[in-house]
Design a protein around this motif. Sequence first.
Motif, PDB file in Angstrom:
ATOM      1  N   PRO A  31       9.401  46.013  31.650  1.00 37.88           N
ATOM      2  CA  PRO A  31       8.599  45.265  32.616  1.00 37.88           C
ATOM      3  C   PRO A  31       9.247  43.973  33.082  1.00 37.88           C
ATOM      4  O   PRO A  31       9.196  43.635  34.257  1.00 37.88           O
ATOM      5  N   ALA A  35      10.299  43.182  37.008  1.00 36.48           N
ATOM      6  CA  ALA A  35       9.758  42.056  37.764  1.00 36.48           C
ATOM      7  C   ALA A  35      10.866  41.205  38.361  1.00 36.48           C
ATOM      8  O   ALA A  35      10.694  40.604  39.421  1.00 36.48           O
ATOM      9  N   VAL A 476       3.406  47.262  35.526  1.00 34.84           N
ATOM     10  CA  VAL A 476       3.034  47.312  36.932  1.00 34.84           C
ATOM     11  C   VAL A 476       2.811  48.752  37.386  1.00 34.84           C
ATOM     12  O   VAL A 476       1.921  49.044  38.198  1.00 34.84           O
ATOM     13  N   THR A 635       1.871  42.270  36.024  1.00 40.10           N
ATOM     14  CA  THR A 635       3.046  42.246  35.151  1.00 40.10           C
ATOM     15  C   THR A 635       2.795  41.341  33.954  1.00 40.10           C
ATOM     16  O   THR A 635       1.812  40.613  33.893  1.00 40.10           O
TER      17      THR A 635
END
Length: 705
Positions: A31, A35, A476, A635
């Motif tokens: 993650p 991001a 996400v 996120t």
Amino acid sequence: MTGHLCRRTSRVTRTLAVVATSVCALRAATPAVAASRVPVSVNAVVDASKSSAPINPNLYGMFIEHAGSLVYRGMWAEMLDDRKFFNPITAETTAPPPARRGPFGGPPRRWTPVGPAESVSLDARNAYLGDHSPAIALAAGEPRGIRQKGLALLKGKSYTGRVALAADPAAQVSVSLVWGSAPTDRETLTIGKLTAAYATFPLALKCPVDSDDGQIEITATGPGTLRIGAASLMPSDNVHGWRLEVVDVLKSLRSGVYRWPGGNFVSAHDWRDAIGDPDQRPPVWDPVWSAVQSNDIGTDEFMTLCRLTGVEPYITVSSGFGDARSAAEYVEYANGPATTPWGARRAANGHPEPYGVKLWNIGNEMWGSYQYGYMPLAQYAVKHNLFAKAMRKVDPGIVLIASGAMPDTMTGSKESLKLGDKLIPEYIGPADWTGALFQKCLGDMDMISEHYYNYDSHFDLASAKQVPNAPNEPLVDWMRRPANHIRLKYEEYQEYLARIPALKQKPVPIALDEYAYTFGGSYKVVPAYAWNFHEMFRHSDLYQLATLTFITSTYSAAHGQAVLNPTGMLFKFYRDRFGTIPVEVSGNSPQPGPTDPPGGEQPVVHAGSDTFPLDVAAAWTADHKTLTVAVINPTEATQTLSLDIRGAALSGKGTLRRMAPQSLTANVVVGQEPGVRIDEQSLTALPRNPTFAPWSVNIYEFPVK
């Protein structure tokens, strides 16, 4: 499939081109790495001068189904299970009868004998209702009867109820509320003046202590036989049979609409079994959920709940085992004047004024071969039209919602292979259920019902089955899954518009009347549901109704108290604070393109605004006095957004409200310190580069000058 892909919007082409080189890396990334792919500065432009169709308040609706004991345990105030004695009454050492032990309320409490087990039988010849009623052979010096354990009693709480009894006039009958093992740990009512004919006697009892294992006992001494027809016990503060604390939290949601009574349940249900005197409604075995249904909650009780909570009723009729005539009679019971046959029945049941129910769903998931009364698509299209014509003959003003299934649903359920030879059905092909209804039933429908469910798994086209999500799936992506269903059905609808000219002349909006992320009740689902809202708002002309499965997933209730859980808080948050007239949101960071092929659960274009990894939606309030902007951060990292608002003369001040707990597992449960709250911050200037906490849901309110 080639032609299918060519008819895409310019945004689809642009998005795929922008992200094609980084898709594979993104899907495999953690993650945090995912991001970091976004531009250093993510820009969001809110153009308040460009608006779209108003948001229908029915998008905040709820779904209620008689799924096992879900409604009776979670909403209804009745404390006694099997109160009309469907099951045998046997000693505690005897195995209980089969009962559903799934997630919907657990196994029912059972009645057991007081005194010799052989003194209790079920008498079919002198039944109060249904197939039989308990008959207790009495003795002069020994109390004999029945008891039910496991009642939750509260200190100082009053309980009211009734019991239907018949006995020799010389018998002495007692009804006791028990909260302990000592002889004094009970309150007892003595009932006299019994006869051989059944009569109903009121109960009023009180408990001085808290007990999680209270009992009710119905016993007698004397000659002859004691017969018990029905028994009921509720907290005295119940509201027409509904739990007061539950009504209060549901009222605060302002849900817009409730869909009822099913769900799969409705296909084997006869609505006429659940009207009239509740004590005279025979209990039945529900083959769908493998559970006893008392029929205590019928049309009149449901309409009372809608009135108490201020929502619109939405009734599903059975097109499974049901027939068109029964459906038409149901409309007459609900909407006909008291001069009509079924309107007169409603009036006799204490409701002289018509209910005026507008929303009617013909059947539930009739595309599923598991559904009671299922039939092939070609036959069902005829059946739908028969229902529609019969129902509209009674009330031409009703809104009819057909039981649909677009290609994504037919694929994910694999029902497509029962009607055709392709897993992903062709549009308007033999396995396209919704497409066939649009072609053959368009004049007999006003909306189309669609469903979806998300789990910690997804339908994999390559293996043609549900598979677990990857253990390192970016958060996400997990959050986006529900919104992707919304996007996918939107894309499919565009294909119908291209293929069915009549649909352009008569648009048929979507009623998403079953959906859920079945992960659980903690905070983790909250940003996902918010994203689901945003995607419906982006297509507010198409999505006109949505009801969450189930209403009981929005609150925690225990010990006479109820509180909204994180899901309920989220629904209330948007209902209270987000506007009703969507406006355009653009950005410089499109959502990444999918790596999976379209179909099943995957749209051609990922859901979301062009503000990856954030999702942004905006709307005016109905009076155009306040602009609202909602920002989701799905996120684990804090994210920054450059926010540019155009086309509105704002005052420069505002308010920010946010849901941002410390953990995704945070919850709100009765009796515990709330782990989720909505914080509020006053703003003296419009934010330009605000930051958003991990997994947070944020709503700005900006008043105009």
